[in-house]
Design a protein around this motif. Structure first.
Motif, PDB file in Angstrom:
ATOM      1  N   ALA A  67       5.692   4.932   0.602  1.00  0.00           N
ATOM      2  CA  ALA A  67       4.650   5.958   0.518  1.00  0.00           C
ATOM      3  C   ALA A  67       3.278   5.311   0.420  1.00  0.00           C
ATOM      4  CB  ALA A  67       4.890   6.857  -0.695  1.00  0.00           C
ATOM      5  N   THR A  68       3.195   4.223  -0.312  1.00  0.00           N
ATOM      6  CA  THR A  68       1.924   3.532  -0.487  1.00  0.00           C
ATOM      7  C   THR A  68       1.461   2.915   0.822  1.00  0.00           C
ATOM      8  OG1 THR A  68       2.519   3.118  -2.786  1.00  0.00           O
ATOM      9  CG2 THR A  68       0.726   1.794  -1.877  1.00  0.00           C
ATOM     10  N   LEU A  69       2.372   2.305   1.569  1.00  0.00           N
ATOM     11  CA  LEU A  69       2.001   1.722   2.864  1.00  0.00           C
ATOM     12  C   LEU A  69       1.569   2.790   3.862  1.00  0.00           C
ATOM     13  CD1 LEU A  69       4.770  -0.996   3.384  1.00  0.00           C
ATOM     14  CD2 LEU A  69       2.394  -1.328   2.659  1.00  0.00           C
ATOM     15  N   LEU A  70       2.171   3.969   3.784  1.00  0.00           N
ATOM     16  CA  LEU A  70       1.830   5.050   4.711  1.00  0.00           C
ATOM     17  C   LEU A  70       0.535   5.773   4.324  1.00  0.00           C
ATOM     18  CD1 LEU A  70       5.355   6.647   5.322  1.00  0.00           C
ATOM     19  CD2 LEU A  70       4.080   5.125   6.844  1.00  0.00           C
ATOM     20  N   ASP A  71       0.061   5.567   3.113  1.00  0.00           N
ATOM     21  CA  ASP A  71      -1.152   6.227   2.635  1.00  0.00           C
ATOM     22  C   ASP A  71      -2.370   5.571   3.280  1.00  0.00           C
ATOM     23  OD1 ASP A  71      -3.410   7.131   1.237  1.00  0.00           O
ATOM     24  OD2 ASP A  71      -2.364   7.137  -0.692  1.00  0.00           O
ATOM     25  N   GLN A  72      -3.002   6.281   4.186  1.00  0.00           N
ATOM     26  CA  GLN A  72      -4.125   5.727   4.952  1.00  0.00           C
ATOM     27  C   GLN A  72      -5.344   5.430   4.087  1.00  0.00           C
ATOM     28  OE1 GLN A  72      -3.575   5.021   8.470  1.00  0.00           O
ATOM     29  NE2 GLN A  72      -1.585   5.305   7.494  1.00  0.00           N
ATOM     30  N   SER A  73      -5.403   5.970   2.868  1.00  0.00           N
ATOM     31  CA  SER A  73      -6.504   5.640   1.968  1.00  0.00           C
ATOM     32  C   SER A  73      -6.264   4.307   1.262  1.00  0.00           C
ATOM     33  CB  SER A  73      -6.739   6.756   0.942  1.00  0.00           C
ATOM     34  OG  SER A  73      -5.678   6.822   0.012  1.00  0.00           O
ATOM     35  N   VAL A  74      -5.028   3.838   1.262  1.00  0.00           N
ATOM     36  CA  VAL A  74      -4.717   2.530   0.674  1.00  0.00           C
ATOM     37  C   VAL A  74      -4.991   1.445   1.705  1.00  0.00           C
ATOM     38  CG1 VAL A  74      -2.912   1.072  -0.342  1.00  0.00           C
ATOM     39  CG2 VAL A  74      -3.029   3.508  -0.930  1.00  0.00           C
ATOM     40  N   ILE A  75      -4.343   1.539   2.857  1.00  0.00           N
ATOM     41  CA  ILE A  75      -4.630   0.674   4.008  1.00  0.00           C
ATOM     42  C   ILE A  75      -4.513   1.538   5.256  1.00  0.00           C
ATOM     43  CG2 ILE A  75      -4.045  -1.608   3.090  1.00  0.00           C
ATOM     44  CD1 ILE A  75      -1.316  -1.323   4.308  1.00  0.00           C
ATOM     45  N   ALA A  76      -5.308   1.233   6.244  1.00  0.00           N
ATOM     46  CA  ALA A  76      -5.368   2.059   7.445  1.00  0.00           C
ATOM     47  C   ALA A  76      -4.372   1.599   8.503  1.00  0.00           C
ATOM     48  CB  ALA A  76      -6.782   2.016   8.029  1.00  0.00           C
ATOM     49  N   GLY A  77      -3.838   2.542   9.238  1.00  0.00           N
ATOM     50  CA  GLY A  77      -3.118   2.236  10.456  1.00  0.00           C
ATOM     51  C   GLY A  77      -1.651   1.889  10.359  1.00  0.00           C
ATOM     52  N   VAL A  78      -1.046   1.986   9.176  1.00  0.00           N
ATOM     53  CA  VAL A  78       0.378   1.667   9.056  1.00  0.00           C
ATOM     54  C   VAL A  78       1.163   2.960   9.172  1.00  0.00           C
ATOM     55  CG1 VAL A  78       2.200   0.678   7.609  1.00  0.00           C
ATOM     56  CG2 VAL A  78      -0.108  -0.315   7.581  1.00  0.00           C
ATOM     57  N   GLY A  79       2.038   3.015  10.162  1.00  0.00           N
ATOM     58  CA  GLY A  79       2.885   4.179  10.367  1.00  0.00           C
ATOM     59  C   GLY A  79       4.320   3.896   9.965  1.00  0.00           C
ATOM     60  N   ASN A  80       5.175   4.855  10.197  1.00  0.00           N
ATOM     61  CA  ASN A  80       6.569   4.805   9.775  1.00  0.00           C
ATOM     62  C   ASN A  80       7.318   3.584  10.316  1.00  0.00           C
ATOM     63  OD1 ASN A  80       8.598   6.188   8.252  1.00  0.00           O
ATOM     64  ND2 ASN A  80       9.564   6.769  10.175  1.00  0.00           N
ATOM     65  N   ILE A  81       7.172   3.323  11.592  1.00  0.00           N
ATOM     66  CA  ILE A  81       7.890   2.200  12.213  1.00  0.00           C
ATOM     67  C   ILE A  81       7.498   0.877  11.551  1.00  0.00           C
ATOM     68  CG2 ILE A  81       8.185   0.840  14.333  1.00  0.00           C
ATOM     69  CD1 ILE A  81       7.678   3.522  15.870  1.00  0.00           C
TER      70      ILE A  81
END
Length: 186
Positions: A67-81
């Motif tokens: 969830a943290t990796l997918l949160d665009q406010s934490v870091i941008a551009g990381v999607g599910n894959i």
């Protein structure tokens, strides 16, 4: 529209999945767009360090790492894959709480995330259905994926069957042997 030389220009936008939008603004105003103010840093930026990554993760201590990796406010551009692939490479279970990861594990996620994103860029991305680049080529990253869409296939590292579960409402691919949930950090 006409460009600055008076030549007629056309823009095309095809978004079959309906995730995108277009807004034309002067370049100098881009940082003032509300969305841009909320985005976290670009993970491949030369000035984004493992220390920065650890600090940004620490804002979400009680959240699952995926969830943290997918949160665009934490870091941008990381999607599910790319989240699934990075966590597999780092041997971290996607539902692991951030607070239970030690600094070494967080740095490993940072490194593996950058490795995965760089490979994805090299291979033209992961969209293999409805996107092509300017030369008409589809992205080929999924041919190099280790767990994403590989449920039932052997893990490239240990041979255990890849499983698909749900984490934060998203289909999540992992190796149940390589990616175990651990308790409190050491």
């Amino acid at each position: 529209f006409n460009d600055r030389h008076g030549y007629r220009q056309r823009a095309f936008f095809n978004d079959q999945r309906k995730f995108g939008w277009i807004k034309l603004v002067p370049t100098l105003e881009v940082p003032n767009i509300d969305l841009m103010k909320k985005l976290g840093p670009e993970p491949l930026s030369a000035d984004f360090t493992p220390k920065d990554f650890r600090e940004r993760l620490s804002r979400r201590q009680n959240s699952q790492i995926k969830a943290t990796l997918l949160d665009q406010s934490v870091i941008a551009g990381v999607g599910n894959i790319y989240a699934d692939e990075s966590l597999w490479a780092a041997k971290i279970h996607p539902s692991q709480k951030v607070q239970n990861l030690d600094d070494r594990q967080k740095v490993e996620v940072f490194r593996k995330l950058r490795d995965v994103l760089n490979l994805a860029l090299e291979k033209g991305g992961s969209t293999d259905k409805n996107y092509v680049d300017v030369q008409g080529k589809k992205g080929s990253y999924l041919k190099f994926a280790n767990v994403f869409r590989r449920d039932g296939q052997p893990c490239p590292r240990c041979g255990t069957g890849i499983v698909k579960i749900r984490v934060v409402g998203r289909g999540t691919h992992l190796c149940p042997r390589c990616q175990k949930v651990s308790g409190v950090k050491k």
